[in-house]
Motif scaffolding. Structure first.
Motif, short mmCIF file in Angstrom:
data_model
loop_
_atom_site.label_atom_id
_atom_site.label_comp_id
_atom_site.label_asym_id
_atom_site.label_seq_id
_atom_site.Cartn_x
_atom_site.Cartn_y
_atom_site.Cartn_z
N VAL A 1 35.08 16.81 5.97
CA VAL A 1 34.58 17.91 6.89
C VAL A 1 35.29 19.15 6.53
N THR B 1 35.75 23.90 12.87
CA THR B 1 34.77 22.97 12.00
C THR B 1 33.50 23.74 11.90
N ASP C 1 30.56 23.39 13.28
CA ASP C 1 30.10 23.58 14.52
C ASP C 1 30.94 24.09 15.62
N ARG D 1 28.76 13.00 12.87
CA ARG D 1 27.61 14.11 13.14
C ARG D 1 27.56 15.07 11.74
N PHE D 2 28.46 15.01 10.66
CA PHE D 2 28.40 15.73 9.60
C PHE D 2 27.85 15.08 8.28
N SER D 3 27.67 13.92 8.74
CA SER D 3 27.33 12.98 7.44
C SER D 3 25.66 12.68 7.15
#
Ligand SMILES: Cc1cc2nc3c(=O)[nH]c(=O)nc-3n(C[C@H](O)[C@H](O)[C@H](O)COP(=O)(O)OP(=O)(O)OC[C@H]3O[C@@H](n4cnc5c(N)ncnc54)[C@H](O)[C@@H]3O)c2cc1C
Length: 374
Positions: free
Chosen positions: A213, A315, A317, A372-374
Motif C-alpha cells: 500500500v 494512505t 484514501d 480495501r486496496f487489493s
C-alpha cells in the motif's frame, strides 16, 4: 538471544499504548524504538493533538473514538496525570464543505451533541475569530486536546511498571518469519517473538513493504505565536478550532504555556522517506499560514515564538491501515495514520494487544483493513 511473547517495533504514539496494554494483560513484551520516545523525529511531538468525536473524516471512526476516549480516561486515572483538556472544538467551514458536512453526518448517524453557530454569531461568541464568508460553525463541547508527549510518557511508565522491556535507541534492522516465530535483528541483538506488532509511523512503508500500500510522507509545520491580547486562552473560553477556508484547512489551540499553536492540515511537502526529515523552515507554508491568521485570527500577534516540523504518513484514501497481516497471521500493525491518528492511540494500542493475545478484536476495524486496496 532474547525471547518474548510479543515484540513491538516503534514505541511512539501507538506503540507506547500497545506495549502498555500488552504488559498489563500479562504478556512478556519487548518494545523497541530507533530513538527514545517521546522524541521530535517522528509524528508524535509538538505539544498537543486535537481529539473530537463528531468525525468529519468518516462516521465509522466514531465507535473507535468512544473506545479512545475511555482509554485516555483510564490512563489519566491509572497514572494521576492530566492528559485530556476538554476545551471544546469549534469547526468552521462552508455548509457543504468537507469539514462541516462530514461533522454533521457523523453527529447525526451517532447521535452526538453538537451546537450550530450561525455565521454572523461566530465573532460575538468567539471575539478572536473571523469566519470566512458564508461559513457556519459547529461547536463540540466534549472535545479538546491531548498533551502528546505526556500521553506517550504515561503509557511507557505503565508498560515498565507492568514488566515490559523497553529498548530505546535500538533501530530494528530486519524482521523475518521463521516457522511460527518472528526474528528481529538490531545492531547488537537478536529477538525471537511469538507475535509481532509494527507501529513504525513514518517508517511503516519500509517495515510493511509487503502490504504493497503506497504511503506518502508529508513534512508538516507547527507554529507558535505570541498571544499578547490574551484572546486565545482556554480561560477566555477559547476552544481548539479548525477552519476550512478557500485556501486550506487550518487549525489551532488555545495558549498553553508559551504561545498559540497553529498549523495547516491539508497540503504538506512530500519527502521520499523519513530519513529525509529535517526541521528546516518552509517559507511558503509560513506565508500561507500567516495570511490565514491575519484574516481570521485578527487579535493574534505576528510574533513567531517557536516552530517545529513533523511528518504525516498518508494512505491513498487518507484512512488508516489497521489489522493482521494478510500473509503472516501473527503480525499486526497500525500504520498510515494520515495525519489524524494520535487521538486513537489509546484504542489502537488496546486493539493491537487483543489481536496479539487472542487473534481477534471486538472493535470495528474492518473498514481499515489494507484489503480495501487489493
Ligand atoms: C503536525 C502534525 C499534527 C497532527 N495533529 C493531529 C491531531 O491534532 N490529532 C490527531 O489525532 N492526530 C494528529 N496528527 C497525527 C498523529 O500525530 C499521528 O498519526 C500519530 O502520532 C502517529 O503515531 P505513530 O505511533 O504511528 O508514529 P510515531 O509516534 O512517529 O511512532 C513511530 C515510532 O516508530 C519508531 N521506529 C520507526 N522505525 C523503527 C525501527 N526500524 N526500529 C525501531 N523503531 C522504529 C520511531 O522512532 C517512532 O518512535 C498530527 C501529526 C502531525 C505531524
Amino acid at each position: 538471544m532474547l525471547r518474548c511473547d510479543v515484540a513491538v517495533i516503534g514505541t511512539g504514539g501507538v506503540g507506547s499504548a500497545a506495549v502498555a496494554h500488552l504488559a498489563q494483560a500479562g504478556a512478556s513484551v519487548i518494545g523497541l524504538d530507533r530513538y527514545s520516545p517521546p522524541h521530535i523525529h517522528g509524528s508524535s511531538h509538538g505539544q498537543t493533538r486535537v481529539i473530537r468525536m463528531a468525525y468529519f473524516e468518516h462516521p465509522d471512526y466514531v465507535p473507535l473514538l468512544h473506545q479512545a476516549y475511555r482509554g485516555w480516561s483510564d490512563l489519566q486515572q491509572a497514572t494521576g496525570r492530566s492528559l485530556y483538556f476538554p476545551t471544546g472544538v469549534l469547526q468552521i467551514g462552508p455548509e457543504a464543505g468537507e469539514v462541516i458536512a462530514g461533522t454533521l453526518r457523523s453527529a447525526q448517524e451517532h447521535h452526538l451533541a453538537i451546537q450550530r453557530i450561525a455565521y454572523d454569531e461566530i465573532t460575538d461568541v468567539f471575539p478572536g475569530v473571523v469566519a470566512p464568508e458564508d461559513c457556519v460553525g459547529i461547536l463540540e463541547r466534549d472535545a479538546g486536546y491531548l498533551l502528546v508527549s505526556e500521553c506517550i510518557q504515561a503509557y511507557l511508565e505503565q508498560a515498565k511498571r507492568h514488566g515490559a522491556n523497553i529498548k530505546t535507541d535500538s533501530p530494528v534492522q530486519s524482521w523475518t518469519r521463521i516457522g511460527q516465530t518472528f526474528e528481529l535483528r538490531t545492531a547488537s541483538e537478536v529477538i525471537h517473538a511469538g507475535q509481532l506488532i509494527i507501529c513504525g509511523g513514518a517508517w511503516a512503508s519500509q517495515l510493511l513493504a509487503d502490504l504493497k500500500v503506497p504511503m506518502t510522507i508529508l513534512r508538516k509545520h507547527l507554529y507558535w505565536y505570541a498571544n499578547d491580547a490574551s484572546a486565545y486562552t482556554s480561560q477566555a473560553q477559547f476552544p481548539v478550532f479548525l477552519i476550512e477556508t478557500p485556501t486550506g484547512i487550518y487549525y489551532g489551540f488555545p495558549q498553553i504555556e508559551h504561545g498559540v499553536k497553529l498549523s495547516r492540515h491539508d497540503g504538506g511537502e512530500p519527502i521520499a522517506s523519513a530519513a529525509q526529515q529535517n526541521q528546516n523552515e518552509d517559507p511558503a507554508d509560513r506565508r500561507a499560514l500567516e495570511a490565514f491568521a491575519a484574516g481570521h485570527l485578527p487579535l493574534l500577534s505576528k510574533n513567531l515564538l517557536h516552530r517545529e516540523a513533523c511528518m504525516y504518513t498518508v494512505t491513498p484514501d487518507q484512512h488508516f491501515l489497521v489489522g493482521t497481516h494478510p500473509e503472516h497471521d501473527g503480525l499486526h500493525f497500525a500504520a498510515g495514520l494520515s495525519g489524524h491518528g494520535f487521538k486513537f492511540a489509546s484504542a489502537l494500542g488496546e486493539i493491537l494487544c487483543d489481536l496479539a493475545m487472542t487473534g481477534q478484536t471486538s472493535s470495528p476495524i474492518e473498514f481499515l483493513s489494507p484489503r480495501r486496496f487489493s
